[in-house]
Enzyme design. Structure first.
Site, PDB file in Angstrom:
ATOM      1  N   ASN A  89      -7.354   1.676   9.991  1.00 17.56           N
ATOM      2  CA  ASN A  89      -6.051   1.994  10.568  1.00 17.56           C
ATOM      3  C   ASN A  89      -6.217   2.033  12.076  1.00 17.56           C
ATOM      4  O   ASN A  89      -7.092   2.747  12.596  1.00 17.56           O
ATOM      5  CB  ASN A  89      -5.554   3.373  10.108  1.00 17.56           C
ATOM      6  CG  ASN A  89      -5.242   3.435   8.623  1.00 17.56           C
ATOM      7  OD1 ASN A  89      -5.401   2.463   7.905  1.00 17.56           O
ATOM      8  ND2 ASN A  89      -4.785   4.593   8.175  1.00 17.56           N
ATOM      9  N   ARG A 135       0.845  -1.187   0.000  1.00 15.08           N
ATOM     10  CA  ARG A 135       0.000   0.000   0.000  1.00 15.08           C
ATOM     11  C   ARG A 135       0.886   1.245   0.000  1.00 15.08           C
ATOM     12  O   ARG A 135       1.617   1.483   0.959  1.00 15.08           O
ATOM     13  CB  ARG A 135      -0.920   0.003   1.215  1.00 15.08           C
ATOM     14  CG  ARG A 135      -1.717   1.283   1.354  1.00 15.08           C
ATOM     15  CD  ARG A 135      -2.698   1.278   2.533  1.00 15.08           C
ATOM     16  NE  ARG A 135      -3.291   2.598   2.618  1.00 15.08           N
ATOM     17  CZ  ARG A 135      -3.239   3.377   3.691  1.00 15.08           C
ATOM     18  NH1 ARG A 135      -2.678   2.958   4.823  1.00 15.08           N
ATOM     19  NH2 ARG A 135      -3.770   4.585   3.669  1.00 15.08           N
ATOM     20  N   GLU A 182      -7.341   8.363   6.342  1.00 18.08           N
ATOM     21  CA  GLU A 182      -7.643   9.010   7.626  1.00 18.08           C
ATOM     22  C   GLU A 182      -8.194  10.431   7.473  1.00 18.08           C
ATOM     23  O   GLU A 182      -7.589  11.403   7.948  1.00 18.08           O
ATOM     24  CB  GLU A 182      -6.402   9.019   8.527  1.00 18.08           C
ATOM     25  CG  GLU A 182      -5.903   7.629   8.847  1.00 18.08           C
ATOM     26  CD  GLU A 182      -4.800   7.608   9.904  1.00 18.08           C
ATOM     27  OE1 GLU A 182      -4.309   8.684  10.274  1.00 18.08           O
ATOM     28  OE2 GLU A 182      -4.446   6.507  10.354  1.00 18.08           O
ATOM     29  N   TYR A 198      -4.112   2.273  15.880  1.00 20.07           N
ATOM     30  CA  TYR A 198      -2.892   2.433  16.686  1.00 20.07           C
ATOM     31  C   TYR A 198      -3.133   2.181  18.162  1.00 20.07           C
ATOM     32  O   TYR A 198      -2.391   1.429  18.788  1.00 20.07           O
ATOM     33  CB  TYR A 198      -2.263   3.819  16.433  1.00 20.07           C
ATOM     34  CG  TYR A 198      -1.625   3.845  15.059  1.00 20.07           C
ATOM     35  CD1 TYR A 198      -0.329   3.385  14.863  1.00 20.07           C
ATOM     36  CD2 TYR A 198      -2.362   4.224  13.943  1.00 20.07           C
ATOM     37  CE1 TYR A 198       0.229   3.332  13.600  1.00 20.07           C
ATOM     38  CE2 TYR A 198      -1.807   4.176  12.665  1.00 20.07           C
ATOM     39  CZ  TYR A 198      -0.510   3.727  12.501  1.00 20.07           C
ATOM     40  OH  TYR A 198       0.037   3.648  11.248  1.00 20.07           O
ATOM     41  N   HIS A 242      -3.133  10.938   0.677  1.00 18.53           N
ATOM     42  CA  HIS A 242      -2.576  10.767   2.017  1.00 18.53           C
ATOM     43  C   HIS A 242      -2.033  12.134   2.461  1.00 18.53           C
ATOM     44  O   HIS A 242      -0.853  12.303   2.730  1.00 18.53           O
ATOM     45  CB  HIS A 242      -1.490   9.681   2.018  1.00 18.53           C
ATOM     46  CG  HIS A 242      -1.218   9.069   3.365  1.00 18.53           C
ATOM     47  ND1 HIS A 242      -1.310   7.713   3.606  1.00 18.53           N
ATOM     48  CD2 HIS A 242      -0.841   9.622   4.536  1.00 18.53           C
ATOM     49  CE1 HIS A 242      -0.990   7.461   4.874  1.00 18.53           C
ATOM     50  NE2 HIS A 242      -0.705   8.607   5.458  1.00 18.53           N
ATOM     51  N   GLU A 256      -3.452  -0.097   8.270  1.00 18.74           N
ATOM     52  CA  GLU A 256      -2.261   0.339   9.015  1.00 18.74           C
ATOM     53  C   GLU A 256      -2.333  -0.210  10.421  1.00 18.74           C
ATOM     54  O   GLU A 256      -3.380  -0.143  11.069  1.00 18.74           O
ATOM     55  CB  GLU A 256      -2.158   1.871   9.135  1.00 18.74           C
ATOM     56  CG  GLU A 256      -1.771   2.581   7.877  1.00 18.74           C
ATOM     57  CD  GLU A 256      -1.625   4.093   8.065  1.00 18.74           C
ATOM     58  OE1 GLU A 256      -1.317   4.550   9.191  1.00 18.74           O
ATOM     59  OE2 GLU A 256      -1.821   4.805   7.072  1.00 18.74           O
TER      60      GLU A 256
HETATM   61  C1  GBH Z   1      -1.186   7.317  10.633  1.00 19.96           C
HETATM   62  O1  GBH Z   1      -1.793   8.297  11.416  1.00 19.96           O
HETATM   63  C2  GBH Z   1      -0.855   7.881   9.302  1.00 19.96           C
HETATM   64  O2  GBH Z   1      -1.749   7.402   8.308  1.00 19.96           O
HETATM   65  C3  GBH Z   1       0.562   7.627   8.878  1.00 19.96           C
HETATM   66  O3  GBH Z   1       0.890   8.466   7.809  1.00 19.96           O
HETATM   67  C4  GBH Z   1       1.473   7.827  10.055  1.00 19.96           C
HETATM   68  O4  GBH Z   1       2.829   7.803   9.716  1.00 19.96           O
HETATM   69  C5  GBH Z   1       1.171   6.739  11.046  1.00 19.96           C
HETATM   70  O5  GBH Z   1      -0.183   6.703  11.349  1.00 19.96           O
HETATM   71  C6  GBH Z   1       1.963   6.863  12.334  1.00 19.96           C
HETATM   72  O6  GBH Z   1       1.655   8.033  13.016  1.00 19.96           O
HETATM   73  O7  GBH Z   1      -3.031   8.185  22.061  1.00 19.96           O
HETATM   74  O8  GBH Z   1      -3.715  10.444  22.335  1.00 19.96           O
HETATM   75  O9  GBH Z   1      -1.410   9.966  21.910  1.00 19.96           O
HETATM   76  C7  GBH Z   1      -2.034   7.920  12.735  1.00 19.96           C
HETATM   77  C8  GBH Z   1      -2.918   8.870  13.499  1.00 19.96           C
HETATM   78  C9  GBH Z   1      -3.158   9.999  15.589  1.00 19.96           C
HETATM   79  C10 GBH Z   1      -2.975   7.632  15.563  1.00 19.96           C
HETATM   80  C11 GBH Z   1      -2.703  10.026  17.025  1.00 19.96           C
HETATM   81  C12 GBH Z   1      -2.570   7.628  16.995  1.00 19.96           C
HETATM   82  C13 GBH Z   1      -2.518   8.734  19.096  1.00 19.96           C
HETATM   83  C14 GBH Z   1      -3.147   9.755  19.964  1.00 19.96           C
HETATM   84  N1  GBH Z   1      -2.600   8.849  14.900  1.00 19.96           N
HETATM   85  N2  GBH Z   1      -3.052   8.786  17.712  1.00 19.96           N
HETATM   86  S1  GBH Z   1      -2.784   9.557  21.681  1.00 19.96           S
END
Ligand code: GBH
Length: 443
Positions: free
Chosen positions: A290, A80, A169, A292, A124, A352
């Site tokens: 996506n 991707r 996103e 995290y 993006h 992601e």
């Molecule tokens: C993605 O965004 C992007 O698509 C990518 O480009 C980027 O490199 C990758 O992730 C890594 O960052 O728990 O309150 O600290 C991720 C968006 C926003 C996800 C902040 C995690 C954590 C907030 N992110 N969030 S907090």
């Protein structure tokens, strides 16, 4: 690091890795590329943690063959990447710049030559600067421009890209880019950023038609999701959790899946017009997820401009970004999506999932990243658990192939399965790369 054997995934499960154009390509002046909002933002003093820019990044534009060889060596079936709109249309409008499309055609053909499915994201976050000067995503016209750009890309690559992803996103682009000013274009509009949500969704819907007219390949969008953990036990805390959930997890997905917008702050008169919701609800073949981490939420203080307060979650290990490592959040999220949307939910691909750690080469030159192995191990088991609970998950993409330029954090955060020494551009696969290949993809 060794881990217990990974449970098997369904036949045909798509293993991939993800990147994005501005984070890896560099070569910002090559072959007629125009400036994007991220060029402008990164070159504005004080915006990026280490003062760096994406001018060179991983120099992937010139080293894509080496990077495709790394993909092939990993054994993934899909890659991707994102297409830089300002390479294809340097001003965001008008005829295609053939040299810009040539690059992506070379990349796509190189991937296919190695048996790797090209999965292309159209946006993006790197909007052509001239479109921003005309109002960017606050301007409804940008949606129509986006569909024209999608048409140009599909006209060239529609026979070879195996999955289209319209937007990456859109929530983050709205909130960090237009609400909080942490990302390009650096606007701080708080809830006045809402039209950016609607115009991106409208652009998505128009682009879906443009892609389908030129290409038989499936179409998706990649949304970011964060399951809410309510911190506190008052009704106000629970209401705040629901408000955050509506904003972060439902604002884009409800209208995409035909439910209209969730209740909340709402749009000003004239933003959402007759017929828009039908355009936005164009059927999707795949929902890109996506993930995290989960988010802790409690009721806001009375004088807060927001209807919730984000609080750190206790009791989890943390990445170098200080984000909690919570694989259970991925399982919960996938199961919740299924319960929330039922039959309206298309098959999911995790587009992601990944983590940043301070990876440094040892004296022998090797890069050991046991924390990333543990992270991936946990998150893959979470996906497997969700599949066992009936969620149709058909793919998983690790963010990211390479250490790269992490937006406002510059080069300070390393997400790659492959270490990059930015001084020499030398690529070194980390131990997580071998683990993923040997223990997961080709056990
Ligand atoms: C993605 O965004 C992007 O698509 C990518 O480009 C980027 O490199 C990758 O992730 C890594 O960052 O728990 O309150 O600290 C991720 C968006 C926003 C996800 C902040 C995690 C954590 C907030 N992110 N969030 S907090």
């Amino acid at each position: 690091m060794t881990t217990a054997p990974m449970p098997e995934f369904p036949a045909g499960f798509r293993w991939g890795v993800s990147t994005s154009a501005y984070q890896i390509e560099g070569a910002v002046g090559a072959d007629g590329r125009g400036p994007s909002i991220w060029d402008t933002f990164a070159h504005s003093p004080g915006r990026i943690a280490d003062g760096s820019t994406g001018d060179v990044a991983c120099d992937h534009y010139h080293r894509y063959r080496e990077d495709v060889a790394l993909l092939a060596g990993l054994g993934v079936s899909a890659y991707r990447f994102s297409i830089a709109w300002p390479r294809v249309q340097p001003t965001g409008a008008g005829a295609a710049n053939p040299a810009g499309l040539d690059f992506y055609e070379r990349l796509v053909d190189e991937l296919l030559g190695h048996g790797v499915d090209p999965v292309a994201t159209l946006f993006h976050w790197d909007l052509p600067q001239p479109l921003e000067d005309a109002g960017g995503w606050l301007n409804r016209d940008t949606a129509a421009r986006f569909a024209e750009y999608a048409d140009l890309v599909a006209a060239r690559l529609g026979d070879r890209v195996k999955l289209w992803i319209t937007l990456n996103e859109p929530f983050i682009h709205m909130s960090l880019g237009h609400g909080m000013g942490v990302h390009a274009p650096g606007r701080m509009l708080l809830f006045d950023a809402f039209p950016v949500a609607h115009h991106q969704l409208l652009g998505h819907g128009l682009a879906v038609s443009a892609l389908r007219a030129r290409s038989g390949s499936p179409v998706a969008i990649a949304n970011n999701y964060s399951p809410v953990r309510v911190a506190g036990d008052t009704d106000a805390d629970r209401a705040a959790g629901a408000a955050y959930d509506a904003l972060h997890n439902r604002l884009f997905t409800d209208p995409l899946l035909g439910l209209g917008y969730p209740d909340g702050p709402g749009f000003d008169e004239g933003v959402v017009r007759a017929g828009d919701l039908d355009v936005i609800a164009a059927p999707l073949d795949v929902l890109g997820v996506n993930y995290y981490n989960p988010t802790g939420i409690r009721a806001a203080e009375p004088d807060s401009p927001l209807p919730f307060e984000i609080v750190p979650l206790e009791g989890y290990p943390r990445t170098a970004f200080d984000w909690p490592v919570a694989p259970d959040g991925l399982r919960d999220l996938l199961v919740d999506l299924r319960h929330r949307y039922g039959a309206a939910l298309p098959p999911i691909q995790v587009t992601e999932s990944g983590c940043a750690y301070d990876d440094v080469p040892g004296a022998d030159g090797r890069v050991d990243d046991p924390d990333r192995i543990a992270y991936l191990d946990g998150h893959l088991r979470a996906v497997r658990a969700a599949i066992d609970e009936g969620v149709d998950v058909t793919g998983y993409f690790v963010w990211s192939l390479l250490d790269n330029w992490e937006w406002a954090e510059g080069f300070t955060k390393r997400f790659g399965l492959v270490h990059v020494d930015y001084a020499t551009q030398r690529r070194t696969p980390k131990s997580s790369y071998a683990w993923l290949r040997d223990r997961v993809i080709k056990p």
